[in-house]
Every structure is written in structure tokens, then in C-alpha cells.
Design an enzyme around this catalytic site. Structure first.
Site, PDB file in Angstrom:
ATOM      1  N   ARG A  85     -13.345  -0.262  19.019  1.00 11.57           N
ATOM      2  CA  ARG A  85     -14.950   0.353  20.119  1.00 11.57           C
ATOM      3  C   ARG A  85     -15.659  -1.457  20.516  1.00 11.57           C
ATOM      4  O   ARG A  85     -16.059  -1.578  19.438  1.00 11.57           O
ATOM      5  CB  ARG A  85     -15.323   1.124  19.177  1.00 11.57           C
ATOM      6  CG  ARG A  85     -16.139   2.104  19.797  1.00 11.57           C
ATOM      7  CD  ARG A  85     -17.291   2.879  19.394  1.00 11.57           C
ATOM      8  NE  ARG A  85     -17.948   2.781  18.839  1.00 11.57           N
ATOM      9  CZ  ARG A  85     -18.423   2.467  17.031  1.00 11.57           C
ATOM     10  NH1 ARG A  85     -17.906   3.593  16.796  1.00 11.57           N
ATOM     11  NH2 ARG A  85     -19.475   1.953  16.563  1.00 11.57           N
TER      12      ARG A  85
ATOM     13  N   GLU B  12     -21.752  -5.253  19.685  1.00 12.52           N
ATOM     14  CA  GLU B  12     -20.808  -6.184  18.901  1.00 12.52           C
ATOM     15  C   GLU B  12     -18.896  -5.319  19.012  1.00 12.52           C
ATOM     16  O   GLU B  12     -18.963  -4.681  20.007  1.00 12.52           O
ATOM     17  CB  GLU B  12     -20.781  -5.218  17.559  1.00 12.52           C
ATOM     18  CG  GLU B  12     -21.260  -3.694  17.562  1.00 12.52           C
ATOM     19  CD  GLU B  12     -21.168  -3.635  16.016  1.00 12.52           C
ATOM     20  OE1 GLU B  12     -22.125  -4.565  14.943  1.00 12.52           O
ATOM     21  OE2 GLU B  12     -21.531  -2.321  15.400  1.00 12.52           O
TER      22      GLU B  12
ATOM     23  N   ASN C 199     -16.029  -3.396  16.956  1.00 15.00           N
ATOM     24  CA  ASN C 199     -15.675  -2.834  16.405  1.00 15.00           C
ATOM     25  C   ASN C 199     -14.437  -2.494  15.401  1.00 15.00           C
ATOM     26  O   ASN C 199     -13.612  -1.971  16.501  1.00 15.00           O
ATOM     27  CB  ASN C 199     -16.136  -1.223  16.065  1.00 15.00           C
ATOM     28  CG  ASN C 199     -17.652  -1.470  15.831  1.00 15.00           C
ATOM     29  OD1 ASN C 199     -18.442  -1.097  14.665  1.00 15.00           O
ATOM     30  ND2 ASN C 199     -18.402  -1.432  16.925  1.00 15.00           N
TER      31      ASN C 199
ATOM     32  N   SER D  11     -15.763   4.795  14.216  1.00 15.42           N
ATOM     33  CA  SER D  11     -16.003   6.484  14.289  1.00 15.42           C
ATOM     34  C   SER D  11     -16.592   7.177  15.181  1.00 15.42           C
ATOM     35  O   SER D  11     -15.935   6.903  16.188  1.00 15.42           O
ATOM     36  CB  SER D  11     -16.882   6.922  13.402  1.00 15.42           C
ATOM     37  OG  SER D  11     -18.257   6.051  13.442  1.00 15.42           O
TER      38      SER D  11
ATOM     39  N   LYS E 292     -19.129 -10.588  12.990  1.00 15.19           N
ATOM     40  CA  LYS E 292     -20.478 -10.976  14.025  1.00 15.19           C
ATOM     41  C   LYS E 292     -20.227 -13.211  13.993  1.00 15.19           C
ATOM     42  O   LYS E 292     -20.637 -13.245  15.163  1.00 15.19           O
ATOM     43  CB  LYS E 292     -21.713 -11.232  13.592  1.00 15.19           C
ATOM     44  CG  LYS E 292     -21.906  -9.839  12.379  1.00 15.19           C
ATOM     45  CD  LYS E 292     -21.950  -8.683  14.077  1.00 15.19           C
ATOM     46  CE  LYS E 292     -22.271  -7.366  13.327  1.00 15.19           C
ATOM     47  NZ  LYS E 292     -21.359  -6.968  12.587  1.00 15.19           N
TER      48      LYS E 292
ATOM     49  N   LYS F 274     -28.293 -11.297  12.398  1.00 14.19           N
ATOM     50  CA  LYS F 274     -26.875 -10.367  12.639  1.00 14.19           C
ATOM     51  C   LYS F 274     -26.618 -10.646  11.260  1.00 14.19           C
ATOM     52  O   LYS F 274     -25.870 -12.305  10.733  1.00 14.19           O
ATOM     53  CB  LYS F 274     -26.529 -10.008  13.055  1.00 14.19           C
ATOM     54  CG  LYS F 274     -26.816  -9.351  14.442  1.00 14.19           C
ATOM     55  CD  LYS F 274     -25.652  -9.022  15.361  1.00 14.19           C
ATOM     56  CE  LYS F 274     -26.792  -7.575  16.239  1.00 14.19           C
ATOM     57  NZ  LYS F 274     -25.281  -7.266  17.572  1.00 14.19           N
TER      58      LYS F 274
ATOM     59  N   GLU G 171     -21.041  -4.338   8.331  1.00 17.23           N
ATOM     60  CA  GLU G 171     -20.880  -3.560   9.592  1.00 17.23           C
ATOM     61  C   GLU G 171     -21.626  -1.851   8.812  1.00 17.23           C
ATOM     62  O   GLU G 171     -21.671  -1.999   7.569  1.00 17.23           O
ATOM     63  CB  GLU G 171     -19.325  -2.556   9.622  1.00 17.23           C
ATOM     64  CG  GLU G 171     -18.763  -4.108  10.211  1.00 17.23           C
ATOM     65  CD  GLU G 171     -19.131  -4.548  11.777  1.00 17.23           C
ATOM     66  OE1 GLU G 171     -19.601  -3.915  12.462  1.00 17.23           O
ATOM     67  OE2 GLU G 171     -18.281  -5.653  12.139  1.00 17.23           O
ATOM     68  N   GLY G 172     -21.375  -0.169   9.775  1.00 16.29           N
ATOM     69  CA  GLY G 172     -21.989   0.344   8.961  1.00 16.29           C
ATOM     70  C   GLY G 172     -23.263   0.739   9.524  1.00 16.29           C
ATOM     71  O   GLY G 172     -24.411   1.396   9.721  1.00 16.29           O
TER      72      GLY G 172
ATOM     73  N   ARG H 252     -24.206   6.867  22.255  1.00 14.77           N
ATOM     74  CA  ARG H 252     -25.687   6.886  20.928  1.00 14.77           C
ATOM     75  C   ARG H 252     -26.679   7.205  21.619  1.00 14.77           C
ATOM     76  O   ARG H 252     -27.114   5.720  22.071  1.00 14.77           O
ATOM     77  CB  ARG H 252     -25.204   6.095  19.466  1.00 14.77           C
ATOM     78  CG  ARG H 252     -23.765   6.855  18.692  1.00 14.77           C
ATOM     79  CD  ARG H 252     -22.948   6.121  18.001  1.00 14.77           C
ATOM     80  NE  ARG H 252     -22.905   4.807  18.451  1.00 14.77           N
ATOM     81  CZ  ARG H 252     -22.801   3.616  17.902  1.00 14.77           C
ATOM     82  NH1 ARG H 252     -23.171   3.816  16.427  1.00 14.77           N
ATOM     83  NH2 ARG H 252     -22.473   2.322  18.552  1.00 14.77           N
TER      84      ARG H 252
END
Length: 461
Positions: free
Chosen positions: A151, A170, A172, A177, A292, A351, A355-356, A437
Site C-alpha cells: 500500500r 511511504e 507499506n 491493513s 524508510k 522518521k 511501521e505502525g 484516512r
């Protein structure tokens, strides 16, 4: 970017009625999350309490059965947010290029080693992942089919002339998710998929949506933790993977992207999975391709041409989405980047290789970190990125347990991509949907599961 819902956002009575209808629809459609109080359960819990009322000065008690809410709707916007149709089309168009790029990076062991050489000296998590990668390469890769489910996330940079530009945040490559829930927001032979899950998983319904789609195609999914793999997983002499004495065709990771996900036992389980010939989604090299540091190195002049030779159109599409990315390796280049970020902290984001969500540093917090890191090799475990400044817009945010809230917001657009490679032959490369989002502008970082952003839908304009 102007909002198209201005009059509705001013009508509190109508907002309340629309919010009630929207929440009911979200529950009916299965747009759900487990609550933070009960992240391991979807059952309704009951507790027995005693209520003691007072009647004419005398008190007596009687039992009262109380239900504890363990499942609620996932937070979402009341209205779809306006997204420039040209940028939505651009994001979809470039996704297959990003699939090719991630796949190319994952196959280039020399590039990964050179790119991550400074990072793994100071970042133990990335170093552990890279150690597994090296062990698998040394033994020989048993896996012959490679599956990527990525993603790529973007924001809409506001230019000086008022126009908007698509800029990548970024990509993923592991546990990408909300594909299951995002698909619900708008309203051949038997194989076995091993889903590596966390014990406490609030986002279970997103995963169940994927499980149900596979089951409808006669593909059975078994959910296990790393600890289960350590105890009951095994390889035969051909490195076929078995779990509970049943062969596994595909391993799908929804765990394993943060240091806290790994104990010594869990690292051993990950190595076992990577050594197998089962299809991993992702394999360890593809997870490393999503770091990253790799993202930053890909932005260097000429690097895309090396990795995607003879594909100038794809290179141009990819480069058009890149924001400014800067190395913090020891040396003049890293020193200059730190000096510029300290002088203009509102223009940069710091950064780490994580992740997360919720890991990035901004403003004064970023300055303090850079002052601490500037003379240390630890700085190589971070990158600097240009801070993207989208145009805020109005929307109404709905969260369980809170009243509908009208706020100025910004959005982040994610495009899902999938590819399958058999040996060196790419047999599938597609874009497969989107995720939008949205969060109030006072929040610098954090996603839906972190309680900051909410699910949304693009309204192309």
C-alpha cells in the site's frame, strides 16, 4: 481544497440525525473494531453488579447485569472527502510501477546491503531482519513464487499557486491493513494460508474480511502467533512448511513489523518461515524494501534508472510522487540536512525505521532529537523528509463514545497493489483498491488504530 459539505456541517440537528443513520449503517456493514479495553475478544462480556438505591431513607441492594462493549464501529467521516480526480487517477496509475520497483529492490541483494549498511549498525530491529535475509541467501532461497501486497500512501501537497500535487508518504510492504474494511466502507484446489496474527488484535474484522473472501474460494486460513509457529511449525527435507502437521502454501503476515512483536523465540519462528518454500507475503527481502532508508535512497538521482532499466515512463511517474528525502548518514550530506532541519523545523519530519504509526517526530521534538543525534552514528537509523502541507477542509468525524465533531481535516490516500512473480517471471501486477484516512489538523501523526485518523472515502472532483 474546498469542501462541498459546508451547509450541512453548520446544521447541528441534521448532523445528529445523519450521524445516527451512518453509525447504524456502519454496524450493519461490518465496519468494526474491537475496543482497546478488550482487544482479544469479540464476545459481549457481562458483569454482575449490585445497585443500592435509597427508598424512604432505607437502603437495599439488588443485582444488576451490565454489558461491557467489546466491539464497536471503526471511526469514520460522515461525508466522503473531496479528492482531485486527476490525483486519484495518478495514484492508481503509478501503483503498478511501485509494485515493480519494490519487487526489483527485493531481488537486488547488493542494493539492499549497501543501502542498509549504516542503518543496521545502529537499528537492532532492521539488523535482525537483515540477518535473516542473509541466512536465507546463504542457504539458498527455497521459495519460487513471490507475492507482494503493498500500500503506497500519499498526501496532497498544496503548491504556491493553489494547485495540489500527489506526494508519497511511504510504502507499506508488510501488514498493509484496512483493505478489508475499506472495501466495505462504500458499501481451485484447496490451499492453506497461515495468517501470522497478534494475540491482541483490535483490527480483527479487517482481517476476517480477507479470510472470508479466501474461504469463499475454498482456501482455508489458519490463524497462529509466532509462538505457535515456534512450538508446532516444521520443515521437511524439501523445506515445505507444516503447521499442526498440515502443509502451508502461503504465509500472510499481520504481525512482525515492530520490534515489540519479537522475542528471541519469535525471531526463530520468523527464520523458520523464511527458510521454507511457502509463499511469504511479504518475504523478508520485500519487508526490507519497504524501509524508510530504502525509500530515501530510491529518491537519489539515477537510482530508479538502475533498478528499472529501459522504463523511462515508469521512472517519470514514480519520481513525480517523491517528496524531498534526505540521508542522515555520517558525513557532509547528513550534516547539511540536520543543519537545515534545525533551522526550519516546520519544513521537515524525522522518521525512524518503523511501521505502525505514531513514530515520527515534528517541530521542537524533532529539533531536540537532532541536537542529541547530530554527533552520533545513531542518526543513520533515521531519515529526514520534507513535510507535506495539504489544504485543510471541513468534515464531520464520528467516533464511538463521542459526539459527532466538525473539524478542519487533512487526508492520506493509500493505493493497494498486488503482484505475483514465478521465479523471474512476473505473472500478475495490479492495483486493487484504495484507502482514505482523515484526521483533524491538530494531529501530526497516527492512524485509525491509534485513535487519531478515521476511515473515509474519496469524492472525486
Amino acid at each position: 481544497m474546498a469542501t462541498g459539505w459546508g451547509s450541512l456541517l453548520q446544521d447541528e440537528q441534521q448532523l445528529e440525525e445523519l450521524a445516527r443513520q451512518a453509525v447504524d449503517r456502519a454496524l450493519a456493514e461490518g465496519v468494526l473494531l474491537r475496543t482497546s479495553q478488550e482487544p482479544s475478544s469479540s464476545d459481549v462480556s457481562f458483569i454482575l453488579m449490585h445497585r443500592i438505591p435509597s427508598v424512604n431513607g432505607s437502603q437495599f441492594s439488588f443485582p444488576l447485569l451490565m454489558a461491557i462493549l467489546v466491539v464497536s464501529y471503526a471511526p469514520f467521516t460522515l461525508f466522503p472527502s473531496l479528492v482531485p480526480s486527476a490525483l486519484l487517477e495518478q495514484a492508481y496509475a503509478v501503483q503498478m510501477d511501485f509494485n515493480l520497483l519494490v519487487d526489483a529492490v527485493s531481488q537486488n541483494a547488493a542494493f539492499l546491503e549497501q543501502t542498509l549498511s549504516s542503518t543496521i549498525k545502529r537499528d537492532n530491529f532492521t539488523a535482525h531482519l537483515f540477518d535473516i535475509h542473509k541466512q536465507v541467501l546463504k542457504e539458498g532461497i527455497a521459495q519460487t513464487v513471490f507475492l507482494g501486497l503493498n500500500r503506497s500512501d500519499y498526501m496532497f501537497q498544496r503548491n504556491a499557486d493553489g494547485s495540489a500535487a500527489l506526494k508519497q508518504i511511504e510504502i507499506n510492504t508488510i501488514s498493509a491493513s484496512f483493505g478489508g474494511l475499506a472495501s466495505r466502507t462504500p458499501a481451485v484446489h484447496r490451499a492453506r494460508v497461515l495468517l501470522i496474527a497478534q494475540e491482541k488484535e483490535r483490527n480483527i474484522f479487517d482481517q476476517r474480511a480477507i479470510e472470508n473472501e479466501l474461504l469463499a474460494r475454498n482456501i482455508h486460513v489458519i490463524r497462529r502467533k509466532f509462538e505457535d509457529v515456534s512450538e508446532k511449525g516444521s520443515l521437511d527435507q524439501d523445506r515445505r512448511l507444516f503447521m499442526d502437521d498440515q502443509e502451508v502454501a502461503v504465509v500472510y503476515f499481520r504481525d512482525g513489523y515492530m520490534p515489540s512483536h519479537y522475542s528471541l523465540q519469535n525471531w526463530g519462528a520468523r527464520l523458520l518461515l523464511e527458510r521454507s518454500c511457502a509463499v511469504k507475503c511479504p518475504d523478508i527481502a520485500t519487508q526490507l524494501a519497504g524501509t524508510k532508508k530504502v525509500q530515501q535512497e530510491l529518491s537519489r538521482s539515477g537510482m530508479l534508472e538502475v533498478l528499472l532499466p529501459g522504463q523511462p515512463e515508469a521512472v517519470a511517474r514514480l519520481r513525480a510522487t517523491f517528496a524531498g528525502l534526505y540521508s542522515l548518514d555520517m558525513g557532509e550530506e547528513g550534516d547539511q540536512a540536520i543543519t537545515e532541519a534545525i533551522a526550519a523545523p516546520s519544513c521537515f519530519v524525522l522518521k525512524p525505521q518503523r511501521e505502525g504509526g505514531g513514530n515520527n517526530l515534528y517541530g521542537e521534538e524533532m529539533v531536540q532529537a537532532l541536537e542529541r543525534l547530530k554527533d552520533s552514528e545513531e542518526r543513520a537509523s533515521y531519515i529526514l523528509m520534507e513535510k507535506i502541507e495539504p489544504e485543510p477542509f471541513g468534515n464531520c468525524l464520528l467516533r464511538p463514545g463521542s459526539p459527532a465533531r466538525v473539524a478542519q481535516c487533512i487526508s492520506e490516500l493509500g493505493i493497494f497493489g498486488v503482484y505475483v512473480r514465478q521465479g523471474k517471471t512476473l505473472v500478475m501486477n495490479k492495483h486493487v483498491g484504495h484507502l482514505l484516512r482523515t484526521k483533524a489538523i491538530e494531529h501530526a501523526d497516527g492512524g485509525v488504530a491509534a485513535g487519531v485518523a478515521v476511515l473515509d472515502n474519496p469524492y472525486p472532483v
